[in-house]
Design an enzyme around this catalytic site. Sequence first.
Site, PDB file in Angstrom:
ATOM      1  N   SER A 321     -18.388 -12.160  67.256  1.00  0.00           N
ATOM      2  CA  SER A 321     -18.003 -10.774  67.529  1.00  0.00           C
ATOM      3  C   SER A 321     -16.890 -10.719  68.575  1.00  0.00           C
ATOM      4  O   SER A 321     -15.941  -9.937  68.469  1.00  0.00           O
ATOM      5  CB  SER A 321     -19.184  -9.974  68.077  1.00  0.00           C
ATOM      6  OG  SER A 321     -20.292 -10.109  67.257  1.00  0.00           O
ATOM      7  N   GLY A 393     -16.710  -8.433  56.965  1.00  0.00           N
ATOM      8  CA  GLY A 393     -17.021  -7.013  57.112  1.00  0.00           C
ATOM      9  C   GLY A 393     -16.588  -6.493  58.472  1.00  0.00           C
ATOM     10  O   GLY A 393     -16.099  -5.366  58.602  1.00  0.00           O
ATOM     11  N   ASP A 614     -31.766 -12.114  64.943  1.00  0.00           N
ATOM     12  CA  ASP A 614     -31.314 -13.365  64.328  1.00  0.00           C
ATOM     13  C   ASP A 614     -32.067 -14.584  64.852  1.00  0.00           C
ATOM     14  O   ASP A 614     -31.974 -15.670  64.287  1.00  0.00           O
ATOM     15  CB  ASP A 614     -29.812 -13.574  64.590  1.00  0.00           C
ATOM     16  CG  ASP A 614     -28.966 -12.641  63.717  1.00  0.00           C
ATOM     17  OD1 ASP A 614     -29.470 -12.210  62.660  1.00  0.00           O
ATOM     18  OD2 ASP A 614     -27.824 -12.345  64.109  1.00  0.00           O
ATOM     19  N   ARG A 645     -36.346 -14.169  55.448  1.00  0.00           N
ATOM     20  CA  ARG A 645     -36.636 -15.116  56.537  1.00  0.00           C
ATOM     21  C   ARG A 645     -38.118 -15.165  56.899  1.00  0.00           C
ATOM     22  O   ARG A 645     -38.594 -16.182  57.406  1.00  0.00           O
ATOM     23  CB  ARG A 645     -35.779 -14.784  57.763  1.00  0.00           C
ATOM     24  CG  ARG A 645     -34.344 -15.176  57.527  1.00  0.00           C
ATOM     25  CD  ARG A 645     -33.474 -15.051  58.748  1.00  0.00           C
ATOM     26  NE  ARG A 645     -32.162 -15.626  58.439  1.00  0.00           N
ATOM     27  CZ  ARG A 645     -31.047 -15.340  59.082  1.00  0.00           C
ATOM     28  NH1 ARG A 645     -31.071 -14.482  60.087  1.00  0.00           N
ATOM     29  NH2 ARG A 645     -29.920 -15.914  58.744  1.00  0.00           N
ATOM     30  N   ARG A 690     -29.940 -20.396  59.562  1.00  0.00           N
ATOM     31  CA  ARG A 690     -30.858 -20.268  60.698  1.00  0.00           C
ATOM     32  C   ARG A 690     -32.228 -20.874  60.392  1.00  0.00           C
ATOM     33  O   ARG A 690     -32.913 -21.391  61.272  1.00  0.00           O
ATOM     34  CB  ARG A 690     -30.995 -18.813  61.113  1.00  0.00           C
ATOM     35  CG  ARG A 690     -29.695 -18.285  61.684  1.00  0.00           C
ATOM     36  CD  ARG A 690     -29.891 -17.076  62.566  1.00  0.00           C
ATOM     37  NE  ARG A 690     -28.623 -16.407  62.745  1.00  0.00           N
ATOM     38  CZ  ARG A 690     -27.662 -16.805  63.586  1.00  0.00           C
ATOM     39  NH1 ARG A 690     -27.850 -17.852  64.342  1.00  0.00           N
ATOM     40  NH2 ARG A 690     -26.532 -16.144  63.669  1.00  0.00           N
TER      41      ARG A 690
END
Length: 736
Positions: A321, A393, A614, A645, A690
Site C-alpha cells: 500500500s 485494483g 490477513d 482460509r 498465506r
Amino acid sequence: MKKLAVIGLGLIGASCCAAVKKRARDWKISGYSRTEVTRQQALARGLIDHSFDSVADVVRGADLILIAVPMGQFLSVFRDVESARDPNSVVTDAGSTKGSVVRDIASICGSIPSWFVPGHPIAGSEQSGLDAANPDLYVDHQVILTPDITTAPDAVRVVSSFWELQGSVVSQMDVKCHDEVLALTSHLPHILAFNLVHALSDDDQHMEIFRYAAGGFRDFTRIAASEPEMWRDISLANQEEILKGIDRFAGRLKQMRDAVALGDGAWILRSFQRARAARTLFSSLTDRGTHLVMHSHPSVFTITKMRQGIKGEIRVPGDKSISHRSIMLGALADGVTTIDGFLEGEDAIATVQAFRDMGVQIDGPHEGRVTVHGVGRDGLKPPSTDLYLGNSGTSMRLLSGILAGQSFASKLTGDTSLSRRPMRRVSDPLTGLGAVITTSSDGTPPVKISGGQRLTGCHTDMQVASAQVKSALLLAGLYAEGETSVTEPAPTRDHTERMLQGFGYPVKREGSTASVIGGSRLTACHIDVPSDISSAAFFLVAASIVPGSDLTLSHVGINPTRVGVLEILKLMGADIEVANAREIGGEPVADLRVRYAPLRGIDVPRAMVPLAIDEFPVLFIAACCAAGETLVTGAEELRVKESDRIQSMVDGLKALGASIEGTPDGAVIRGGGPQFRFESGTVEAYEDHRIAMAFSVAGLLCQGRVVVNGCVNVATSFPNFVGLARATGFPLTVSL
Ligand code: NAD
C-alpha cells in the site's frame, strides 16, 4: 494408456517419442511421417516401435493419437484420423495456434468432438526435424491445453498425464486467449526477427553488416533461423491476432520514428525506460516462476522439526500500500522523492508505468530504490495510450481519484481479473464531486474519465468500509474547490491520510471522518518503505512458539490500522518489544524484537478482527500452541480470500493433529499448550500464499516433518520468504 500413435516425426513429434521412451518403457509407439526416410530413421533410432506408411494405418488400435505436423497439413491429417481412429481413442495436437485447429476439426466433424483435446507445448527451438529430437525438450516447460466445453474430462486427463509424464507443467486456457497471447509473445517476435534480417540482407553491404554485427543482433535474430514453412503456416493460421499485433507494433515504431526525427529525447527516454522496467519485471516474474514458467517455481515446502530457536535480525519486504502511494504522491509533489524498500511487485510496477505514461520521470526500481522526479500537483501530461494497470485494483481506484481532477481525459484498463472487479464504488462518489466518470454497463473497467471538470468539495458517507474508496475521494479532493470529507462506517487503512501529511499536505481527521481542502501543494520527501507487518506476522508467530527464539524484525510498519496481529499476540502472552519507534513519510515504524513465550488461548476481540484479517492463518497456528481455547468470530471475510482460509486451515490443522473446529465466521481452537507438537503430515495450501507460509511455521513445531503442497504463489506475495526463513534457521527445503 499404453499405445501411442504419433503423426509427424519432426522436432516436436520425435521429441515426444524420445521422452516417452525414456520415461515409460512399456508404452508402444507407432509413427507416421511424410517421408519414408524419416520413418526409417525413427525406427532405427528406437524412437518408435512400428512405422506405418499412412495416417489410417498408424492410428488403428491407438489409445492416444498425437498430431505434430506443420499447421498447413492439419486439415488433411484430421480427415484421415477422424475416419480411421478407434472409437475410444483420444486425439490431441501440438499446433502453435489453436483457433485454426478447432475450426479445421469442426469443419470435418460438424462440431468439436469430445475426444479431441487441442494442445500446445510451449517448448521448441529454431531447429527442426527428427535430428533435433530431444527427450528432455518438455521438462519444466508449459503445455497449454484449450479444451472446449464439449471435451470429455477423461480425454483432458489422458492428455494432461501424457505431457506430465514428459516432465511438462500443464495448464488450460481459452482458445481465443491462447491465440491472442501467443500472437504477441511468440508469433510477432518471430515475424520481427525474420523481417529485420530480411531487411538487412537486402542491403548491398549486408555481408559487412553481418560480419560486424554485435551480440545484440545475434540475440534478437536467433529465432530467424527457424523453419520458414512452419512460420508461414503459423502466420496464416493466426492471421487475425497477428495482424492486430503487427498494427500495434507498427504504431509504436511510427511514434519512435517521429520522436527520433524530432530529436525528442525525453519521449525516447520515457519509452525505453518503460520498456526496460517491463522487461525487468518480466525477468523477475519468470525467475520467480510465475506466469510463463510457473513450473520452475518451487511449489512444495518441506519443513522439519526445529531443534533450536529462530534467531537473528531480518527485514521483510516493503509494504505494498505504501509503495503505491509513494509513487503517486511523489509524482504529484514538487521536487525529487527518493524511495527505498519499494516492493517490486507487479501491482506497484503498474502504478510506476501509469505515471511514466503521464510524463513523470521515474528511475528504477533498482534493488528497492526508486527516484520520482515530481511534476507538481498540476504537472501530469495526457497519456498517449490507455493506462493499463494489470491486476492492480489499488492503482485503478486511487488513480481514478487523481485523474478526476486533471484537465485531460483518460481511460483505465486492466487484465481479465481486474476487468471483473467493481468500480462504481469509486466512480459514483467521485461523480458527487463533479467528476465525469463512466464504467462498463455492469460497473467494471474500463474506467473512462473525461477530465477538464471543475470539482467541488462535498461530504461522502461511505457505504462500504474501503480504504481505496476513501483514498480516491481524498486524492480527488486535492483538486476540488473547498473541503472534501469522507466518513467511513468502520476503520480502514489510513495510509493515504498519513502519507499526504508526510508530503506536507494538510489533512483533518476527526473520529471516523477525514477531510482535505483543495489547492495546497505536496513537497517531495524521502520514504524508506516500512516492512509489511502482514509478512512480518509469520516470523512473529514462529519466534513466539519455538522455544529458545530471539528474533528482531527491523523497520516494520506499525500503522495503528494494521497492528491487530501485534495486539492479539500480546493478549495471548507473546513477548514482543516495540523498539526504536519513529515516523517515516507520515507512517509509524519500529523494530520488533520477539522472544519465545508460552502463549494462552483468548477470545479474539471482534474489534481487532478487521485489523488482523490477513494474519489469521498464522494466528491459528499460534492458537494451536497456546494453553486453552482460542475463539475467533466475525472473520467471515476469511472465507472469500485467495482460498476459503477457514476451511484450508481447519483441514490442514486437523491433518496435523490439532484440535480445531471451523464456524461460519471463524474457528474454535483448543490449544495444546507449550508441550504441543504437530503430527507429521502433508497439507494443501491451495496456492494461497498465506496458508502456505502459515503451515511452514507449523512445521517448525512438528514431531517429524510437514510437507506443504501448493506453495507456488508465495514468491509473488513475499519475495524471498524462503531465503529469509532459512536465514533465521527454518529447516525448510523446496521442490517443484
Ligand atoms: P518439423 O518440421 O520439425 O516436423 C514436422 C514433421 O511433420 C516433419 O517430419 C514432416 O515430414 C512431417 N509432416 C509434414 N506433413 C505431414 C503430413 N501431411 N503427414 C505426416 N507428416 C507430415 O516441425 P515441428 O517443429 O516438429 O512442428 C510440428 C508442429 O508443432 C507444428 O504444427 C508447429 O506449429 C508445432 N510446434 C512447433 C514448435 C517449435 O518450436 N518447433 C513449438 C510448439 C509447437
